[in-house]
Design a protein around this motif. Structure first.
Motif, PDB file in Angstrom:
ATOM      1  N   GLY A 117       1.015  -1.018  -0.097  1.00 14.58           N
ATOM      2  CA  GLY A 117      -0.034  -0.195   0.035  1.00 14.58           C
ATOM      3  C   GLY A 117       0.890   1.421  -0.170  1.00 14.58           C
ATOM      4  O   GLY A 117       0.533   2.274  -0.762  1.00 14.58           O
ATOM      5  N   ARG A 118       1.707   1.136   0.809  1.00 15.58           N
ATOM      6  CA  ARG A 118       2.634   2.497   0.987  1.00 15.58           C
ATOM      7  C   ARG A 118       3.458   2.763  -0.342  1.00 15.58           C
ATOM      8  O   ARG A 118       3.358   3.720  -1.196  1.00 15.58           O
ATOM      9  CB  ARG A 118       3.741   2.133   1.967  1.00 15.58           C
ATOM     10  CG  ARG A 118       4.642   3.469   2.349  1.00 15.58           C
ATOM     11  CD  ARG A 118       5.382   3.191   3.413  1.00 15.58           C
ATOM     12  NE  ARG A 118       6.211   4.494   3.922  1.00 15.58           N
ATOM     13  CZ  ARG A 118       7.284   4.808   3.536  1.00 15.58           C
ATOM     14  NH1 ARG A 118       7.864   3.928   2.567  1.00 15.58           N
ATOM     15  NH2 ARG A 118       7.845   5.930   3.835  1.00 15.58           N
ATOM     16  N   ASP A 119       3.934   1.606  -1.133  1.00 11.22           N
ATOM     17  CA  ASP A 119       4.751   1.955  -2.504  1.00 11.22           C
ATOM     18  C   ASP A 119       3.746   2.424  -3.411  1.00 11.22           C
ATOM     19  O   ASP A 119       4.009   3.331  -4.097  1.00 11.22           O
ATOM     20  CB  ASP A 119       5.126   0.587  -2.864  1.00 11.22           C
ATOM     21  CG  ASP A 119       6.313  -0.212  -2.003  1.00 11.22           C
ATOM     22  OD1 ASP A 119       7.003   0.640  -1.418  1.00 11.22           O
ATOM     23  OD2 ASP A 119       6.805  -1.411  -2.338  1.00 11.22           O
ATOM     24  N   TRP A 120       2.450   2.063  -3.466  1.00 14.08           N
ATOM     25  CA  TRP A 120       1.496   2.518  -4.380  1.00 14.08           C
ATOM     26  C   TRP A 120       1.186   4.173  -4.073  1.00 14.08           C
ATOM     27  O   TRP A 120       1.216   4.834  -5.048  1.00 14.08           O
ATOM     28  CB  TRP A 120       0.157   1.567  -4.238  1.00 14.08           C
ATOM     29  CG  TRP A 120      -0.840   2.282  -5.229  1.00 14.08           C
ATOM     30  CD1 TRP A 120      -1.046   1.969  -6.641  1.00 14.08           C
ATOM     31  CD2 TRP A 120      -1.953   2.907  -4.842  1.00 14.08           C
ATOM     32  NE1 TRP A 120      -1.978   2.785  -7.368  1.00 14.08           N
ATOM     33  CE2 TRP A 120      -2.672   3.418  -5.986  1.00 14.08           C
ATOM     34  CE3 TRP A 120      -2.476   3.463  -3.599  1.00 14.08           C
ATOM     35  CZ2 TRP A 120      -3.981   4.142  -5.941  1.00 14.08           C
ATOM     36  CZ3 TRP A 120      -3.516   4.164  -3.609  1.00 14.08           C
ATOM     37  CH2 TRP A 120      -4.333   4.594  -4.737  1.00 14.08           C
ATOM     38  N   TRP A 121       0.957   4.263  -2.837  1.00 15.48           N
ATOM     39  CA  TRP A 121       0.553   5.577  -2.273  1.00 15.48           C
ATOM     40  C   TRP A 121       1.949   6.552  -2.667  1.00 15.48           C
ATOM     41  O   TRP A 121       1.639   7.729  -2.995  1.00 15.48           O
ATOM     42  CB  TRP A 121       0.283   5.583  -0.782  1.00 15.48           C
ATOM     43  CG  TRP A 121       0.300   6.877  -0.001  1.00 15.48           C
ATOM     44  CD1 TRP A 121      -0.752   7.637  -0.027  1.00 15.48           C
ATOM     45  CD2 TRP A 121       1.332   7.674   0.640  1.00 15.48           C
ATOM     46  NE1 TRP A 121      -0.512   8.749   0.566  1.00 15.48           N
ATOM     47  CE2 TRP A 121       0.623   8.653   1.154  1.00 15.48           C
ATOM     48  CE3 TRP A 121       2.411   7.111   1.298  1.00 15.48           C
ATOM     49  CZ2 TRP A 121       1.405   9.520   2.027  1.00 15.48           C
ATOM     50  CZ3 TRP A 121       3.315   8.074   2.014  1.00 15.48           C
ATOM     51  CH2 TRP A 121       2.756   9.407   2.473  1.00 15.48           C
ATOM     52  N   MET A 122       2.894   5.996  -2.477  1.00 17.29           N
ATOM     53  CA  MET A 122       4.134   6.872  -2.898  1.00 17.29           C
ATOM     54  C   MET A 122       4.341   7.181  -4.488  1.00 17.29           C
ATOM     55  O   MET A 122       4.507   8.235  -4.964  1.00 17.29           O
ATOM     56  CB  MET A 122       5.570   6.219  -2.459  1.00 17.29           C
ATOM     57  CG  MET A 122       5.686   6.219  -1.206  1.00 17.29           C
ATOM     58  SD  MET A 122       6.526   7.521  -0.305  1.00 17.29           S
ATOM     59  CE  MET A 122       8.231   7.315  -0.807  1.00 17.29           C
ATOM     60  N   CYS A 161      -6.656   4.038  -0.635  1.00 20.69           N
ATOM     61  CA  CYS A 161      -5.449   3.040  -0.418  1.00 20.69           C
ATOM     62  C   CYS A 161      -5.912   1.580  -0.272  1.00 20.69           C
ATOM     63  O   CYS A 161      -5.581   0.774  -0.615  1.00 20.69           O
ATOM     64  CB  CYS A 161      -4.543   3.598   0.870  1.00 20.69           C
ATOM     65  SG  CYS A 161      -3.475   5.004   0.252  1.00 20.69           S
ATOM     66  N   LEU A 162      -7.049   1.632   0.606  1.00 17.29           N
ATOM     67  CA  LEU A 162      -7.914   0.494   0.860  1.00 17.29           C
ATOM     68  C   LEU A 162      -8.337  -0.202  -0.252  1.00 17.29           C
ATOM     69  O   LEU A 162      -8.306  -1.356  -0.666  1.00 17.29           O
ATOM     70  CB  LEU A 162      -8.580   0.598   1.908  1.00 17.29           C
ATOM     71  CG  LEU A 162      -8.372   0.874   3.519  1.00 17.29           C
ATOM     72  CD1 LEU A 162      -9.497   1.248   4.251  1.00 17.29           C
ATOM     73  CD2 LEU A 162      -7.637  -0.155   4.062  1.00 17.29           C
ATOM     74  N   ALA A 163      -8.974   0.791  -1.194  1.00 11.53           N
ATOM     75  CA  ALA A 163      -9.612   0.251  -2.299  1.00 11.53           C
ATOM     76  C   ALA A 163      -8.394  -0.650  -3.337  1.00 11.53           C
ATOM     77  O   ALA A 163      -8.648  -1.382  -3.775  1.00 11.53           O
ATOM     78  CB  ALA A 163     -10.224   1.451  -3.145  1.00 11.53           C
ATOM     79  N   TYR A 164      -7.174   0.134  -3.488  1.00 13.70           N
ATOM     80  CA  TYR A 164      -6.304  -0.413  -4.027  1.00 13.70           C
ATOM     81  C   TYR A 164      -5.852  -1.749  -3.513  1.00 13.70           C
ATOM     82  O   TYR A 164      -5.740  -2.709  -4.476  1.00 13.70           O
ATOM     83  CB  TYR A 164      -4.939   0.786  -4.215  1.00 13.70           C
ATOM     84  CG  TYR A 164      -3.695  -0.082  -4.774  1.00 13.70           C
ATOM     85  CD1 TYR A 164      -3.797  -0.201  -6.076  1.00 13.70           C
ATOM     86  CD2 TYR A 164      -2.873  -0.556  -3.903  1.00 13.70           C
ATOM     87  CE1 TYR A 164      -2.683  -0.963  -6.720  1.00 13.70           C
ATOM     88  CE2 TYR A 164      -1.522  -1.021  -4.339  1.00 13.70           C
ATOM     89  CZ  TYR A 164      -1.310  -1.380  -5.936  1.00 13.70           C
ATOM     90  OH  TYR A 164      -0.564  -1.886  -6.440  1.00 13.70           O
ATOM     91  N   LEU A 165      -5.278  -1.885  -2.314  1.00 16.47           N
ATOM     92  CA  LEU A 165      -5.322  -3.229  -1.793  1.00 16.47           C
ATOM     93  C   LEU A 165      -6.242  -4.189  -1.656  1.00 16.47           C
ATOM     94  O   LEU A 165      -5.847  -5.199  -1.937  1.00 16.47           O
ATOM     95  CB  LEU A 165      -4.956  -2.785  -0.194  1.00 16.47           C
ATOM     96  CG  LEU A 165      -3.707  -2.127   0.134  1.00 16.47           C
ATOM     97  CD1 LEU A 165      -3.489  -1.715   1.373  1.00 16.47           C
ATOM     98  CD2 LEU A 165      -2.307  -2.843  -0.381  1.00 16.47           C
ATOM     99  N   ALA A 166      -7.464  -3.838  -1.939  1.00 19.74           N
ATOM    100  CA  ALA A 166      -8.534  -4.654  -2.225  1.00 19.74           C
ATOM    101  C   ALA A 166      -8.460  -5.593  -3.501  1.00 19.74           C
ATOM    102  O   ALA A 166      -8.704  -6.652  -3.646  1.00 19.74           O
ATOM    103  CB  ALA A 166      -9.709  -3.967  -1.978  1.00 19.74           C
ATOM    104  N   THR A 167      -7.854  -4.808  -4.522  1.00 20.98           N
ATOM    105  CA  THR A 167      -7.536  -5.375  -5.864  1.00 20.98           C
ATOM    106  C   THR A 167      -6.211  -6.274  -5.742  1.00 20.98           C
ATOM    107  O   THR A 167      -6.168  -6.955  -6.892  1.00 20.98           O
ATOM    108  CB  THR A 167      -7.355  -4.251  -6.717  1.00 20.98           C
ATOM    109  OG1 THR A 167      -5.964  -3.406  -6.716  1.00 20.98           O
ATOM    110  CG2 THR A 167      -8.629  -3.087  -6.670  1.00 20.98           C
TER     111      THR A 167
END
Length: 396
Positions: free
Chosen positions: A372-377, A388-394
């Protein structure tokens, strides 16, 4: 030489001083306070000397209701506290024995004898309660002529305490002008072998004070010309230090030290026994990561703010400007302004969020948060918690 001075009139408040004089009428202001009154600069500490032995000094002050701290009785020093202001009072001394680092002293009642053991003429004056200046070695004239000289034989003064070699250049930077005293420079050059007897902590303290002072280009050049700089710091890079100074970076003695010694930065903290915090700063300054460039996007700046402390980033930017430009530069100024104005990004997820999503504690949780942090960065540190939660759900 004794003369009326008018110096006491320059003190903004002498209430505490007058109270001490009412108890110790023979005491005099000494050292830096007298020097700075003559030089017309701010006086920070009012230190006194007196012919009475330290036990007697302490007894008299306490009988007068003055709080006394025995800060250095073995060296003849007590500290009087008046309205929370400290006044250091030292019994007149003469050196019985010295080894280049420490001196064994004995008490004396001879003011000239005490003055003779001091380092420089400008530090060897005293001022009594009647506003009379006592100047045994021409210190007043040296202040007026912007000249720093050792008391007596310069080589002997350095042999008594090798740190005086560094102190000479620090005081010359602040109170001297032009070429430093020839006899002093010759004595420093002759006594370079004594520098190795000094503790790293004493050397570091004095060196950092030099680096925070005025006329640094001239001072470092003069230290190099007598060989002192090379003894203190192998392979000093005066050119890079001068480039940093030319950028008009804020005064930071540690940053200037790094600029001077960047070629040997891994050994610098250990050589001078700097604190762990200072060592960590030096290590960060020596690294090229995260990379800095004045044209970075706002997304990049947010990522920088996450990866490294703001103060470190600003300090590294001055070093980078010194490397690339070596002069004042509005582009780098704008970069620092943007960096400092950028709110500190905070990754919005924590272990509690992972548990709420059914992720068990352990390596899996760490990987979930890292993903999640890598995507957020990668998104410029902009997505909120829901995104961030929505991304991690995928990613399941």
């Amino acid at each position: 030489m004794t003369q009326n001075s008018g110096l006491l009139e320059r003190l903004p408040d002498r209430t505490g001083l007058d109270r001490i004089w009412s108890v110790l009428p023979k005491a005099r202001l000494v050292g830096g306070s007298v020097r700075d009154l003559l030089a017309g600069v701010a006086v920070h500490d009012l230190d006194l000397a007196t012919p009475e032995p330290p036990d007697d000094v302490q007894r008299r002050l306490e009988q007068a209701g003055i709080r006394v701290i025995p800060t250095g009785l073995a060296h003849g020093t007590v500290t009087a506290l008046l309205d929370s202001v400290p006044y250091e009072i030292t019994t007149l001394r003469r050196d019985e024995e010295t080894d280049g680092r420490h001196a064994i002293v004995a008490w004396t009642q001879d003011w000239a004898e005490d003055a003779a053991r001091r380092d420089f003429t400008i530090n060897a004056m005293s001022l009594d309660r009647h506003d009379r200046l006592h100047d045994y070695f021409g210190g007043r004239e040296d202040i007026q002529n912007h000249r720093v000289r050792f008391v007596g034989d310069a080589s002997r003064r350095i042999a008594e305490d090798a740190l005086r070699a560094l102190r000479f250049f620090r005081f010359d930077a602040r109170y001297g002008h032009g070429v430093p005293d020839r006899k002093a420079c010759q004595a420093v050059s002759e006594q370079l072998g004594l520098i190795g007897t000094l503790s790293a902590e004493r050397v570091a303290s004095e060196l950092l004070r030099i680096l925070s002072g005025p006329r640094l280009n001239e001072t470092i050049g003069a230290m190099a010309s007598v060989g002192l700089l090379q003894v203190l710091l192998p392979e000093p890079d005066q050119h890079f230090l001068n480039r940093l100074l030319a950028c008009e970076a804020p005064v930071s003695s540690l940053l200037r030290l790094f600029a001077l010694c960047h070629r040997n930065s891994p050994e610098l903290a250990g050589r001078l026994k700097l604190s762990n915090a200072d060592g960590a700063k030096i290590e960060a300054w020596a690294s090229a990561q995260p990379a800095l460039h004045p044209e970075l996007s706002d997304d990049d700046l947010r990522r920088l703010r996450v990866l490294q402390d703001l103060d470190l980033l600003v300090e590294r930017s001055w070093l980078q400007q010194a490397r690339l430009v070596g002069a004042p530069d509005s582009v780098w100024d704008r970069f620092r302004s943007r960096l400092q104005a950028m709110p500190q990004p905070e990754f919005p997820l924590s272990g509690k969020d992972a548990i709420a999503q059914g992720v068990r504690p352990g390596p899996g949780m760490g990987q979930w948060l890292k993903t999640g942090r890598d995507w957020w960065m990668a998104q410029g540190c902009l997505p909120d918690r829901s995104a961030c939660l929505a991304y991690l759900a995928t990613q399941k």
